[in-house]
Design a protein around this motif. Structure first.
Motif, mmCIF file in Angstrom:
data_model
loop_
_atom_site.group_PDB
_atom_site.id
_atom_site.type_symbol
_atom_site.label_atom_id
_atom_site.label_comp_id
_atom_site.label_asym_id
_atom_site.label_seq_id
_atom_site.Cartn_x
_atom_site.Cartn_y
_atom_site.Cartn_z
ATOM 1 N N MET A 174 0.805 -1.219 0.000
ATOM 2 C CA MET A 174 0.000 0.000 0.000
ATOM 3 C C MET A 174 0.839 1.270 0.000
ATOM 4 O O MET A 174 0.453 2.285 -0.590
ATOM 5 N N GLU A 175 1.987 1.214 0.618
ATOM 6 C CA GLU A 175 2.883 2.372 0.603
ATOM 7 C C GLU A 175 3.349 2.655 -0.815
ATOM 8 O O GLU A 175 3.342 3.806 -1.275
ATOM 9 N N ASP A 176 3.750 1.593 -1.524
ATOM 10 C CA ASP A 176 4.180 1.754 -2.916
ATOM 11 C C ASP A 176 3.025 2.207 -3.798
ATOM 12 O O ASP A 176 3.211 3.032 -4.701
ATOM 13 N N LEU A 177 1.835 1.659 -3.545
ATOM 14 C CA LEU A 177 0.660 2.028 -4.339
ATOM 15 C C LEU A 177 0.371 3.521 -4.224
ATOM 16 O O LEU A 177 0.116 4.204 -5.223
ATOM 17 N N ILE A 178 0.433 4.038 -3.018
ATOM 18 C CA ILE A 178 0.119 5.447 -2.792
ATOM 19 C C ILE A 178 1.192 6.365 -3.382
ATOM 20 O O ILE A 178 0.883 7.364 -4.046
ATOM 21 N N PHE A 179 2.458 5.997 -3.177
ATOM 22 C CA PHE A 179 3.524 6.897 -3.614
ATOM 23 C C PHE A 179 3.891 6.749 -5.091
ATOM 24 O O PHE A 179 4.241 7.723 -5.740
ATOM 25 N N SER A 180 3.793 5.535 -5.628
ATOM 26 C CA SER A 180 4.207 5.338 -7.027
ATOM 27 C C SER A 180 3.106 5.644 -8.021
ATOM 28 O O SER A 180 3.370 6.000 -9.170
ATOM 29 N N THR A 181 1.846 5.511 -7.602
ATOM 30 C CA THR A 181 0.733 5.762 -8.523
ATOM 31 C C THR A 181 -0.110 6.966 -8.111
ATOM 32 O O THR A 181 -1.107 7.266 -8.758
ATOM 33 N N ASN A 182 0.311 7.637 -7.025
ATOM 34 C CA ASN A 182 -0.445 8.782 -6.500
ATOM 35 C C ASN A 182 -1.894 8.413 -6.182
ATOM 36 O O ASN A 182 -2.811 9.207 -6.372
ATOM 37 N N LYS A 183 -2.084 7.198 -5.695
ATOM 38 C CA LYS A 183 -3.406 6.735 -5.297
ATOM 39 C C LYS A 183 -3.931 7.584 -4.149
ATOM 40 O O LYS A 183 -3.212 7.877 -3.188
ATOM 41 N N THR A 184 -5.177 8.008 -4.258
ATOM 42 C CA THR A 184 -5.794 8.796 -3.201
ATOM 43 C C THR A 184 -7.053 8.106 -2.691
ATOM 44 O O THR A 184 -7.638 7.261 -3.373
#
Length: 251
Positions: free
Chosen positions: A105-115
């Motif tokens: 989830m950390e990678d998802l938020i930071f690498s894809t700008n998931k909000t």
């Protein structure tokens, strides 16, 4: 300096315990190294965790590793690591588990700008609660619930990393431990809510002033973060999450 020389990972291609062929390192922490490998008998993917050689010098570090093995072997949940075996090779301690496919989830938020908007953040917590419930019903305290220890695959959540977990039979002590896990849930919820926040002010303000939230969500957060009376049961948390979600859908 000692750690630099003795904590070298196993070479790629090495066969460990006459069964696991190491492909590559997929993670490392302060006391463990994690390998992606294949079971040469079944050709299935396996994850190996090795206690760093430098940690063998202290009984407490070995005990922590053995405690982690004991806890993972009790999990029996499709959305948590599945334990296979523990073994020692040339004095090094290992255990094997299944490979959980998914994105951190950390990678998802930071690498894809998931909000996550308020509704999505609450729904995320609601999906996470049954995993915490599975642990607490077995008197297991996770101790490190954060976005980097949560994987997502096709919308499903998976909880990993039980290195700081404990088993506690004393009801009073376990209530305190559970509340630490609840606090972590509040921390995650607040983190997710901030993924949509954009500040025009140079002055940092409390989250209660920066975020525009339904009063039900504020109530939930204040209890999770122990600003107000701390939760004592997961059932009450679940109820308040559902109430907060209902308040949003009624708008």
């Amino acid at each position: 300096m000692y750690q630099f020389f003795v904590d070298k990972p196993v070479d790629n291609g090495t066969i460990i315990n006459n069964l696991y062929k190491v492909s590559h390192v997929i993670g490392s922490g302060s006391y463990g190294i994690i390998y992606y490998s294949n079971d040469i008998q079944t050709n299935e993917i396996r994850v190996l965790k090795q206690l760093r050689t430098s940690k063998h010098r202290t009984k407490s570090e070995v005990a922590l590793f053995e405690n982690e093995i004991s806890i993972i072997s009790r999990l029996q949940h499709a959305h948590m690591p599945q334990f296979y075996e523990a073994f020692s090779v040339n004095g090094s301690l290992f255990y094997s588990m299944n490979y959980i496919e998914g994105i951190n989830m950390e990678d998802l938020i930071f690498s894809t700008n998931k909000t996550f908007n308020e509704q999505e953040a609450l729904a995320f917590i609601l999906d996470l609660l049954p995993l915490i419930d599975h642990l607490h019903k077995r008197n297991i305290f996770h101790g490190d619930i954060r976005i980097s220890n949560i994987l997502m695959n096709k919308g499903k959540l998976f909880l990993i990393d039980f290195g700081l977990s404990k088993i506690e039979q004393n009801d009073f002590k376990f209530l305190e431990m559970k509340q630490e896990d609840y606090y972590d849930l509040g921390d995650i919820l607040l983190y997710l809510l901030y993924t949509t926040f954009s500040s025009e002010s140079k002055k940092a303000l409390p989250w209660t002033e920066e975020l525009s939230l339904e009063k039900e969500t504020v109530h939930l957060l204040k209890r999770l973060l122990q600003i107000n009376e701390a939760y004592s049961t997961l059932e009450n948390i679940t109820k308040d999450v559902e109430v907060a979600l209902l308040a949003i859908t009624k708008k």
